[in-house]
Design an enzyme around this catalytic site. Sequence first.
Site, mmCIF file in Angstrom:
data_model
loop_
_atom_site.group_PDB
_atom_site.id
_atom_site.type_symbol
_atom_site.label_atom_id
_atom_site.label_comp_id
_atom_site.label_asym_id
_atom_site.label_seq_id
_atom_site.Cartn_x
_atom_site.Cartn_y
_atom_site.Cartn_z
ATOM 1 N N LYS A 71 17.497 28.175 47.875
ATOM 2 C CA LYS A 71 16.606 28.829 48.849
ATOM 3 C C LYS A 71 16.393 30.255 48.382
ATOM 4 O O LYS A 71 17.002 31.190 48.903
ATOM 5 C CB LYS A 71 17.343 28.896 50.198
ATOM 6 C CG LYS A 71 16.801 28.042 51.307
ATOM 7 C CD LYS A 71 17.466 28.467 52.615
ATOM 8 C CE LYS A 71 17.941 27.284 53.400
ATOM 9 N NZ LYS A 71 18.644 27.680 54.631
ATOM 10 N N ASP A 106 22.060 30.106 48.835
ATOM 11 C CA ASP A 106 21.291 30.715 49.921
ATOM 12 C C ASP A 106 21.275 32.235 49.725
ATOM 13 O O ASP A 106 20.521 32.740 48.914
ATOM 14 C CB ASP A 106 21.939 30.276 51.241
ATOM 15 C CG ASP A 106 21.156 30.667 52.472
ATOM 16 O OD1 ASP A 106 19.917 30.617 52.427
ATOM 17 O OD2 ASP A 106 21.778 31.010 53.490
ATOM 18 N N ASP A 122 25.998 20.660 56.247
ATOM 19 C CA ASP A 122 26.328 20.515 57.669
ATOM 20 C C ASP A 122 25.667 21.560 58.546
ATOM 21 O O ASP A 122 25.225 22.611 58.087
ATOM 22 C CB ASP A 122 27.837 20.658 57.863
ATOM 23 C CG ASP A 122 28.299 22.117 57.712
ATOM 24 O OD1 ASP A 122 28.006 22.724 56.662
ATOM 25 O OD2 ASP A 122 28.919 22.659 58.642
HETATM 26 P P1 IMP Z 1 25.431 31.646 50.497
HETATM 27 O O1 IMP Z 1 26.778 32.234 50.288
HETATM 28 O O2 IMP Z 1 24.649 32.354 51.570
HETATM 29 O O3 IMP Z 1 24.629 31.434 49.243
HETATM 30 O O4 IMP Z 1 25.616 30.277 51.212
HETATM 31 C C1 IMP Z 1 26.180 29.242 50.637
HETATM 32 C C2 IMP Z 1 26.695 28.306 51.702
HETATM 33 O O5 IMP Z 1 26.050 28.451 52.964
HETATM 34 C C3 IMP Z 1 26.391 26.900 51.279
HETATM 35 O O6 IMP Z 1 27.419 26.403 50.480
HETATM 36 C C4 IMP Z 1 26.290 26.182 52.607
HETATM 37 O O7 IMP Z 1 27.579 25.758 52.990
HETATM 38 C C5 IMP Z 1 25.811 27.218 53.575
HETATM 39 N N1 IMP Z 1 24.358 27.072 53.837
HETATM 40 C C6 IMP Z 1 23.372 27.914 53.478
HETATM 41 N N2 IMP Z 1 22.167 27.472 53.868
HETATM 42 C C7 IMP Z 1 22.379 26.299 54.491
HETATM 43 C C8 IMP Z 1 21.514 25.331 55.116
HETATM 44 O O8 IMP Z 1 20.272 25.428 55.179
HETATM 45 N N3 IMP Z 1 22.144 24.250 55.640
HETATM 46 C C9 IMP Z 1 23.485 24.054 55.604
HETATM 47 N N4 IMP Z 1 24.324 24.928 55.018
HETATM 48 C C10 IMP Z 1 23.788 26.039 54.478
#
Ligand code: IMP
Length: 184
Positions: A135, A107, A163
């Site tokens: 994403k 994300d 989740d």
């Molecule tokens: P990042 O550190 O922002 O890349 O986020 C990674 C973590 O955020 C993932 O491993 C998920 O646990 C959570 N996450 C990000 N987007 C979503 C979503 O749309 N649904 C559920 N969990 C998400």
Amino acid sequence: MAKSNMDQDILKVLLSREDIQRRVQELGDAIYDNFRDKDPMFVGVLNGCFIFMADLVRASQMKSELEFISVSSYQNGTRSSGVVQITRDLQRDITGRHIIVVEDILDSGNTLYFLKNYLLAKGAASITIVTLLDKPARREKPIVADYVGFEVPDEFVVGYGLDYAQQYRNMPYIGVLKPEIYSK
Ligand code: IMP
Ligand code: MG
């Protein structure tokens, strides 16, 4: 559809059980081709990876080791706090090992950016990132996954390990959560 008291909270189905199964097999085959001679170690990022990891390692059918790490950056919200903490560390030495990191979704990139550097600092020979979902619209850190299951739009998705406030992980498909669920 089979019984479920979760379906009612879902706005739309993004990826069906069959879509996911087909793509996970393709990823498993590609990983087998590239890692069969490398004795790799899969490192799953808990908790989100648990269903994807279980299917992926069986799809790859490759001699390998499994490890898990837990990190936190979300406090029950839908946005990353940007601060990543290890809440459960690796249990084994990874010096000189080829690491395949397994994540549910990329994300902001904060989690994987942190983890990649962390695993390299622990002496990994190489880091390969496999994420079921990507994403790209939300990226804040320069990080690119080596294997991506599906690109998804900027919507909050749940199911197949993902989740919202620890719920919906056990849905067999991936869907967009109704906004009223998380704006309550
Ligand atoms: P990042 O550190 O922002 O890349 O986020 C990674 C973590 O955020 C993932 O491993 C998920 O646990 C959570 N996450 C990000 N987007 C979503 C979503 O749309 N649904 C559920 N969990 C998400
Ligand atoms: Mg996660």
